[in-house]
Motif scaffolding. Structure first.
Motif, short mmCIF file in Angstrom:
data_model
loop_
_atom_site.label_atom_id
_atom_site.label_comp_id
_atom_site.label_asym_id
_atom_site.label_seq_id
_atom_site.Cartn_x
_atom_site.Cartn_y
_atom_site.Cartn_z
N PHE A 139 0.85 -1.19 0.00
CA PHE A 139 0.00 0.00 0.00
C PHE A 139 0.88 1.24 0.00
O PHE A 139 2.10 1.15 0.24
CB PHE A 139 -0.99 0.01 1.18
CG PHE A 139 -0.38 0.00 2.56
CD1 PHE A 139 -0.05 1.18 3.21
CD2 PHE A 139 -0.17 -1.20 3.22
CE1 PHE A 139 0.48 1.17 4.48
CE2 PHE A 139 0.35 -1.23 4.50
CZ PHE A 139 0.68 -0.04 5.13
N SER A 140 0.27 2.39 -0.28
CA SER A 140 1.00 3.64 -0.37
C SER A 140 0.40 4.66 0.60
O SER A 140 -0.79 4.63 0.90
CB SER A 140 0.94 4.22 -1.79
OG SER A 140 1.45 3.31 -2.73
N VAL A 141 1.24 5.57 1.06
CA VAL A 141 0.77 6.72 1.83
C VAL A 141 1.19 7.96 1.05
O VAL A 141 2.39 8.20 0.85
CB VAL A 141 1.37 6.73 3.25
CG1 VAL A 141 0.97 8.02 3.98
CG2 VAL A 141 0.90 5.53 4.04
N LEU A 142 0.21 8.71 0.60
CA LEU A 142 0.47 9.85 -0.29
C LEU A 142 0.44 11.18 0.42
O LEU A 142 0.97 12.18 -0.10
CB LEU A 142 -0.58 9.86 -1.42
CG LEU A 142 -0.68 8.57 -2.24
CD1 LEU A 142 -1.80 8.70 -3.28
CD2 LEU A 142 0.64 8.24 -2.90
N GLY A 143 -0.19 11.24 1.60
CA GLY A 143 -0.27 12.48 2.35
C GLY A 143 0.03 12.28 3.80
O GLY A 143 -0.15 11.19 4.35
N GLY A 144 0.51 13.35 4.46
CA GLY A 144 0.84 13.26 5.87
C GLY A 144 2.26 13.72 6.12
O GLY A 144 2.92 14.29 5.24
N PRO A 145 2.78 13.48 7.32
CA PRO A 145 4.15 13.87 7.63
C PRO A 145 5.14 13.19 6.69
O PRO A 145 4.91 12.05 6.25
CB PRO A 145 4.34 13.37 9.07
CG PRO A 145 2.96 13.22 9.62
CD PRO A 145 2.10 12.84 8.46
N PRO A 146 6.26 13.85 6.35
CA PRO A 146 7.24 13.24 5.44
C PRO A 146 7.72 11.87 5.88
O PRO A 146 8.05 11.03 5.04
CB PRO A 146 8.39 14.27 5.43
CG PRO A 146 7.73 15.57 5.77
CD PRO A 146 6.62 15.22 6.74
N SER A 147 7.74 11.63 7.20
CA SER A 147 8.28 10.36 7.70
C SER A 147 7.43 9.17 7.33
O SER A 147 7.90 8.02 7.41
CB SER A 147 8.45 10.43 9.22
OG SER A 147 7.21 10.72 9.84
N VAL A 148 6.16 9.36 6.92
CA VAL A 148 5.30 8.22 6.59
C VAL A 148 4.97 8.13 5.11
O VAL A 148 4.32 7.17 4.69
CB VAL A 148 3.99 8.24 7.41
CG1 VAL A 148 4.29 8.18 8.90
CG2 VAL A 148 3.13 9.45 7.07
#
Length: 231
Positions: A139-148
């Motif tokens: 899965f992908s994380v496209l938004g949020g803190p840069p660390s995630v």
């Protein structure tokens, strides 16, 4: 995301059991990972739920699919953690380097839930296993803190250590090249069950790109020592 490192301080011998089933909250705490299990430079922190985690789960919950709640492309209804009903939690204990930044030590996040009966623990473990099976392979994380931000790959396998049975879920996180091209996160979450208790341990390292992911081996070595204290 989480901090870093390799295991340096596990005891070479198997400790004598300090307790045995049926477990209590206090007796389970005897077996949890301690700062001394990781080596010099480690410290112990109790997570009271007020920390500014980039990915929050309740401190009394059992993890099932970490970081999935940040993803926009997870098709199934996946819960990152299960909050058991009818159990007594130990709370979440973190053992980590005293100083933030590159370190030879991992971050260990751990806790347990103790039940009045083995049947209640069995039922809870079945729920946790069923929920963790929904975790997607990628899965992908496209938004949020840069660390995630970035791509996540997830794999799971059965595990048994000293009569404790459950699963080890290996998660590898790579950041977008324009955010962090040099390192990746190597996280293994182990959830195991014995008698009237369900226990979890998360073992996180930051590895240089090109280094082999080995948190699954490191956490198994660590748990052979710590779970032996629980008998």
């Amino acid at each position: 995301m989480l901090a870093l490192g390799v295991l340096t301080g596990c005891s070479s011998g198997t400790p004598e059991p300090l307790t045995k089933p049926p477990y209590t909250v206090d007796s389970i705490r005897l077996g949890l990972v301690r700062a001394g299990d990781l080596g010099d430079g480690a410290t112990e922190i109790k997570d009271n739920g007020h920390s500014s985690h980039v990915v929050y789960t309740p401190p009394n919950s059992i993890p099932t699919c970490p970081y999935s709640q940040r993803s926009e492309d997870v098709g199934a209804d996946v819960q990152p953690a299960v909050e058991p009903v009818g159990g007594n939690p130990t709370g979440r204990i973190i053992v980590a380097p005293e100083l933030l930044g590159p370190s030879s030590l991992p971050v260990v996040t751990q806790g347990a839930v103790v039940f009045q009966s083995s049947s209640l623990a069995d039922s809870t473990m079945n729920t946790v296993v069923a929920e963790s099976a929904k975790c997607p392979a990628t899965f992908s994380v496209l938004g949020g803190p840069p660390s995630v931000l970035g791509e996540y790959t997830v794999g799971s396998r059965p595990i048994e250590i000293g009569g404790w049975k459950g699963f080890a879920q290996h998660l590898v996180h790579t950041s977008p090249p324009d955010v962090n091209p040099d390192t990746y996160d190597d996280l293994v979450t182990v959830v195991v069950h014995k008698a009237n208790a369900v226990l979890y341990v998360g073992y996180a390292q930051i590895k240089a790109v090109g280094q082999r992911a080995d948190s699954d081996e490191k956490v198994k070595t660590l748990l052979k020592t710590t779970l032996a204290r629980l008998g």
